[in-house]
Design an enzyme around this catalytic site. Structure first.
Site, PDB file in Angstrom:
ATOM      1  N   TYR A  82      13.527  -5.313 -18.322  1.00 29.48           N
ATOM      2  CA  TYR A  82      14.245  -4.117 -17.865  1.00 29.48           C
ATOM      3  C   TYR A  82      13.678  -2.836 -18.476  1.00 29.48           C
ATOM      4  O   TYR A  82      14.381  -1.816 -18.523  1.00 29.48           O
ATOM      5  CB  TYR A  82      15.737  -4.247 -18.170  1.00 29.48           C
ATOM      6  CG  TYR A  82      16.497  -5.102 -17.167  1.00 29.48           C
ATOM      7  CD1 TYR A  82      16.609  -4.709 -15.827  1.00 29.48           C
ATOM      8  CD2 TYR A  82      17.112  -6.287 -17.545  1.00 29.48           C
ATOM      9  CE1 TYR A  82      17.303  -5.486 -14.902  1.00 29.48           C
ATOM     10  CE2 TYR A  82      17.816  -7.068 -16.621  1.00 29.48           C
ATOM     11  CZ  TYR A  82      17.902  -6.652 -15.309  1.00 29.48           C
ATOM     12  OH  TYR A  82      18.598  -7.409 -14.386  1.00 29.48           O
ATOM     13  N   HIS A  98      20.090 -10.511  -9.834  1.00 25.57           N
ATOM     14  CA  HIS A  98      19.002  -9.529  -9.789  1.00 25.57           C
ATOM     15  C   HIS A  98      18.093  -9.884  -8.621  1.00 25.57           C
ATOM     16  O   HIS A  98      17.875 -11.066  -8.340  1.00 25.57           O
ATOM     17  CB  HIS A  98      18.167  -9.582 -11.081  1.00 25.57           C
ATOM     18  CG  HIS A  98      16.861  -8.849 -10.965  1.00 25.57           C
ATOM     19  ND1 HIS A  98      16.756  -7.500 -11.189  1.00 25.57           N
ATOM     20  CD2 HIS A  98      15.622  -9.270 -10.568  1.00 25.57           C
ATOM     21  CE1 HIS A  98      15.496  -7.121 -10.958  1.00 25.57           C
ATOM     22  NE2 HIS A  98      14.795  -8.182 -10.581  1.00 25.57           N
ATOM     23  N   GLU A 119       7.299  -9.200 -11.365  1.00 26.63           N
ATOM     24  CA  GLU A 119       8.450  -9.925 -11.912  1.00 26.63           C
ATOM     25  C   GLU A 119       8.286 -11.437 -11.785  1.00 26.63           C
ATOM     26  O   GLU A 119       8.700 -12.185 -12.681  1.00 26.63           O
ATOM     27  CB  GLU A 119       9.727  -9.465 -11.215  1.00 26.63           C
ATOM     28  CG  GLU A 119      10.083  -8.017 -11.561  1.00 26.63           C
ATOM     29  CD  GLU A 119      11.351  -7.519 -10.889  1.00 26.63           C
ATOM     30  OE1 GLU A 119      11.736  -6.374 -11.149  1.00 26.63           O
ATOM     31  OE2 GLU A 119      11.975  -8.275 -10.102  1.00 26.63           O
ATOM     32  N   ASN A 148      26.948  -8.145 -12.273  1.00 24.74           N
ATOM     33  CA  ASN A 148      26.957  -8.178 -10.808  1.00 24.74           C
ATOM     34  C   ASN A 148      26.241  -9.401 -10.234  1.00 24.74           C
ATOM     35  O   ASN A 148      25.757  -9.390  -9.112  1.00 24.74           O
ATOM     36  CB  ASN A 148      26.400  -6.861 -10.248  1.00 24.74           C
ATOM     37  CG  ASN A 148      24.996  -6.579 -10.732  1.00 24.74           C
ATOM     38  OD1 ASN A 148      24.397  -7.398 -11.425  1.00 24.74           O
ATOM     39  ND2 ASN A 148      24.454  -5.430 -10.355  1.00 24.74           N
ATOM     40  N   LYS A 187      22.650 -14.207 -12.882  1.00 25.14           N
ATOM     41  CA  LYS A 187      22.945 -13.601 -14.187  1.00 25.14           C
ATOM     42  C   LYS A 187      24.018 -14.387 -14.955  1.00 25.14           C
ATOM     43  O   LYS A 187      24.720 -15.241 -14.381  1.00 25.14           O
ATOM     44  CB  LYS A 187      23.380 -12.146 -13.964  1.00 25.14           C
ATOM     45  CG  LYS A 187      22.261 -11.259 -13.404  1.00 25.14           C
ATOM     46  CD  LYS A 187      22.697  -9.792 -13.298  1.00 25.14           C
ATOM     47  CE  LYS A 187      21.563  -8.921 -12.785  1.00 25.14           C
ATOM     48  NZ  LYS A 187      21.952  -7.466 -12.740  1.00 25.14           N
TER      49      LYS A 187
END
Ligand code: ADP
Ligand code: MG
Length: 140
Positions: free
Chosen positions: A51, A117, A128, A114, A11
């Site tokens: 998302y 993913h 995905e 965080n 990320k």
């Protein structure tokens, strides 16, 4: 046990701190192979679509803004039980709750930022992976 593939995203909080290599080392040391990888800047439309499952959540708009705030590295990881194995390597969603030695415990900044993913089921992994990669992009 079976050889699986899972979709991973490094990320923007992690690419901003130059942690791509350190995070990839965690995957490789744990026996997951990086069989496809691309550094991209997500568009707003891509982030919202990726998302979409969270579209009713209070954090959805913030999450999509964060995910488009800088480069990400999208990647396919392959190995034994890769979906669950990667969830274990990543640690809990909130870095404050993540087991020590996990990526999120080591590098995560907040519950939103965080660092990584990872797909949560083999079914979602297939969806995905196809969101970002053609089969010919993946070299196992
Ligand atoms: P995970 O990434 O562990 O599968 P979720 O699918 O529940 O977690 O959430 C997707 C992402 O949304 C998280 O990784 C995180 O970036 C963000 N997120 C989750 N919960 C929150 C929250 N309470 N506040 C802000 N962002 C959140
Ligand atoms: Mg999730």
């Amino acid at each position: 046990m079976a050889i699986e593939r899972t979709l991973s995203i490094i990320k923007p909080d992690a690419t901003r701190r130059n942690l791509t290599g350190a995070i990839n080392q965690r995957f490789e040391e744990a026996g997951l192979a990086i069989v496809a990888q691309r550094r991209i800047r997500l568009t707003e439309a891509q982030a919202r679509a990726f998302y979409a499952v969270h579209s009713e959540r209070a954090f959805y708009d913030d999450l999509c803004a964060f995910m488009t705030s800088g480069p990400v590295v999208v990647q396919v990881l392959e190995g034994e039980n890769a979906v669950d194995a990667n969830r274990t390597i990543m640690g809990a969603t909130n870095p404050a709750n993540a087991d020590s030695g996990t990526i999120r415990a080591s590098f995560g900044e907040t519950v939103e930022a965080n660092s990584v993913h990872g797909s949560d089921s083999p079914e979602n992994a297939a969806i995905e992976i196809a969101f970002f990669f053609a089969e010919t992009d993946i070299v196992g």
